[in-house]
Design an enzyme around this catalytic site. Structure first.
Site, short mmCIF file in Angstrom:
data_model
loop_
_atom_site.label_atom_id
_atom_site.label_comp_id
_atom_site.label_asym_id
_atom_site.label_seq_id
_atom_site.Cartn_x
_atom_site.Cartn_y
_atom_site.Cartn_z
N SER A 1 16.63 21.49 50.81
CA SER A 1 16.24 22.27 51.97
C SER A 1 16.77 21.67 53.26
CB SER A 1 14.71 22.36 52.05
OG SER A 1 14.19 23.15 51.02
N HIS B 1 10.19 23.89 57.51
CA HIS B 1 9.21 23.40 56.53
C HIS B 1 9.47 21.95 56.12
CE1 HIS B 1 12.21 24.69 53.37
NE2 HIS B 1 11.74 23.62 52.78
N ASP C 1 12.27 29.71 59.74
CA ASP C 1 12.32 28.42 59.04
C ASP C 1 13.50 27.57 59.50
OD1 ASP C 1 11.27 26.50 57.39
OD2 ASP C 1 12.21 27.24 55.56
#
Length: 492
Positions: free
Chosen positions: A236, A132, A162
């Site tokens: 992230s 992402h 992911d």
């Protein structure tokens, strides 16, 4: 006289002795405390230096990932229509006309900036990050801890987990040692490094709060490490480290009601990320294992109904034709309790284990059938590309758009819920925030009619729904125990 003298001389001696005793007692009382404080401080100092040494070792391999994405003018704020009035063009010329009404003007695009983190895993520039973070990127800029910047290219991405791999062209780079996330223990110290809010090389410390977190709705395949180490937007793709400086996870998401840190963060176990990374580097895609079954969790009551003693494992509710499961002899109603001797905890555990098994590998399934355990050998197949349509065919997801997952009512399941076999179609699962959930439908309820037509099996239900294909609403008669009611499902 002598007596008086004795008294006068004994009093000072008593006072002196008392003072001496107090001093000794005071010294005895304080010396261990001082020594203890010094020991505690030394321990804290060693702990602080241990954390610091981990950061010094691993920090240079953590990178800032800046992403540029192009988006069209659709959805962007528009200049009021009054500026396109001929009055303004008359005084200021045709160049004043707003671009969106000028036929010669090309469609406008806008550049949007975002950022995340990543960590170098090879000296020649391969980097692990989240899908992402880099998805739909037109430009990826990687900034190292020493401030050098490189343009990166995407090697491969896997939206289902992911995980993404990107690469920069460089040599002799510092790289991260990858640990074994299976050895991680709840309560163990962990360290997160990343770029929250674009603040590069930010370090936070916490513990492993839980393992095996799933059904969070973040990715298709979830087996998250939960941590209370502070993770915020921008973390992230960064690493979660153990106290030896090894990456044991990839920070991916947070649970938050405010958008910021609230003490709950999630990281992809590094063993899962490693397996995916190796496939992405080799072929640019991920190939997953497949059995060809629909499954559901087994609670204690269900286990007893199927001849078991305790909950756990995965109950087979459907077996696809011409699938590895069908060829191995797996049947509807079997409970898969172990794979190669490794216990199966629940549906998510089985899905992850099979998905991470390469195709054409033989596995020994321990199953519970009619109260007896037996072993079956199955050769894992390759997950079909059209899994969505296959799942729809197997689960009766003709009502999937309304948030329902359905299954046939077997004899054992019927007895569990107090229904008669072939009385209707069982609601196996209801998606949160779906039209079905808003009406109060729940797993365990029975659909007996669809659009005033009696249905007893999943096949019958699918035929009725197919006739109403394209309809925005469906009339159901639903039973819960001894009571039934009509409800109207409306698609969003």
């Amino acid at each position: 006289m002598n007596q008086s003298l004795n008294r006068s001389t004994s009093k000072p001696f008593f006072v002196f002795a008392s003072c001496l005793l107090c001093f000794v007692l005071l010294a005895i009382g304080h010396r261990p405390a001082l020594a203890q404080n010094e020991d505690d401080l030394a321990l804290l100092d060693r702990s602080a230096k241990a954390f610091s040494s981990v950061v010094k070792k691993a920090g240079p391999a953590v990178v800032y990932v800046g992403v540029e994405k192009e988006t069209s003018a659709k959805g962007m704020p528009q200049i009021p229509d009054l500026f396109n009035d001929p009055f303004f063009e008359r005084f200021f010329g045709p160049q004043f006309r707003h671009p969106r009404t000028n036929p010669k003007q090309n469609k406008q695009t806008f550049k949007r900036q975002s950022a995340g983190s990543g960590f170098i895993i090879t000296s020649d520039g391969y980097i692990l990050t989240n899908n992402h973070v880099v998805t739909d990127a037109s430009k990826i800029t990687v900034r190292l801890a020493d401030k050098r910047e490189f343009q990166a290219k995407v090697v491969g991405t896997d939206p289902q987990s992911d995980v993404a791999v990107i690469k920069i062209e460089a040599k002799d780079l510092p790289f991260m040692t990858l640990g074994n996330s299976d050895n991680l223990e709840v309560g163990e110290w962990v360290i997160a490094i990343g770029s929250p809010f674009e603040l590069s090389q930010t370090v936070t410390v916490g513990v492993v709060s839980a393992k095996g977190r799933n059904r969070m709705g973040i990715t298709d395949y979830e087996n998250f490490i939960q941590t209370d180490a502070a993770i915020n937007p921008g973390n992230s793709g960064g690493p979660l480290l153990n106290i030896r400086g090894e990456a044991v996870g990839m920070n991916t998401a947070i649970f938050s009601r405010s958008g910021g840190y609230m003490g709950i963060g999630f990281a992809i176990p590094i063993n899962m990320a490693k397996s995916i990374e190796q496939q992405l580097r080799k072929s640019g895609k991920v190939t997953r294992g497949w059995l060809g079954v629909m499954i559901q969790d087994v609670n204690e009551d269900l286990a007893k109904s199927f001849g078991g003693k305790a909950g756990g494992g995965a109950l087979v509710t459907e077996v696809s034709d011409d699938s590895p499961a069908k060829k191995s002899g797996l049947l509807q109603g079997d409970i898969i309790v172990a794979i190669n001797g490794d216990p199966v905890a629940d549906v998510a555990d089985l899905r992850n284990k099979i998905a991470m098994t390469p195709p054409n590998i033989d596995l020994k399934l321990r199953i519970l059938r009619d109260g007896n355990e037996k072993d079956l050998m199955v050769t894992v197949g390759e997950q079909p590309a059209d899994m969505a349509s296959l799942a729809k065919k197997m689960t009766g997801a003709a009502l999937g758009e309304f948030g329902l997952t359905l299954q046939d009512l077997t004899k054992e399941v019927a007895e569990q819920f107090g229904y008669a076999k072939d009385q209707g179609v069982l609601i196996a699962d209801v998606e949160a925030d779906s039209p079905a959930a808003e009406l109060g439908l729940q797993s365990g309820m029975l659909i007996e009619e669809v659009n005033r037509t009696r249905v007893r099996t999943l096949k019958e239900l699918q035929q009725v729904v197919k006739k109403a294909e394209g309809a925005k609403q469906i009339l159901l008669r639903v039973r819960s125990g001894e009571q039934s009611q009509y409800v109207v499902l409306q698609s969003k």
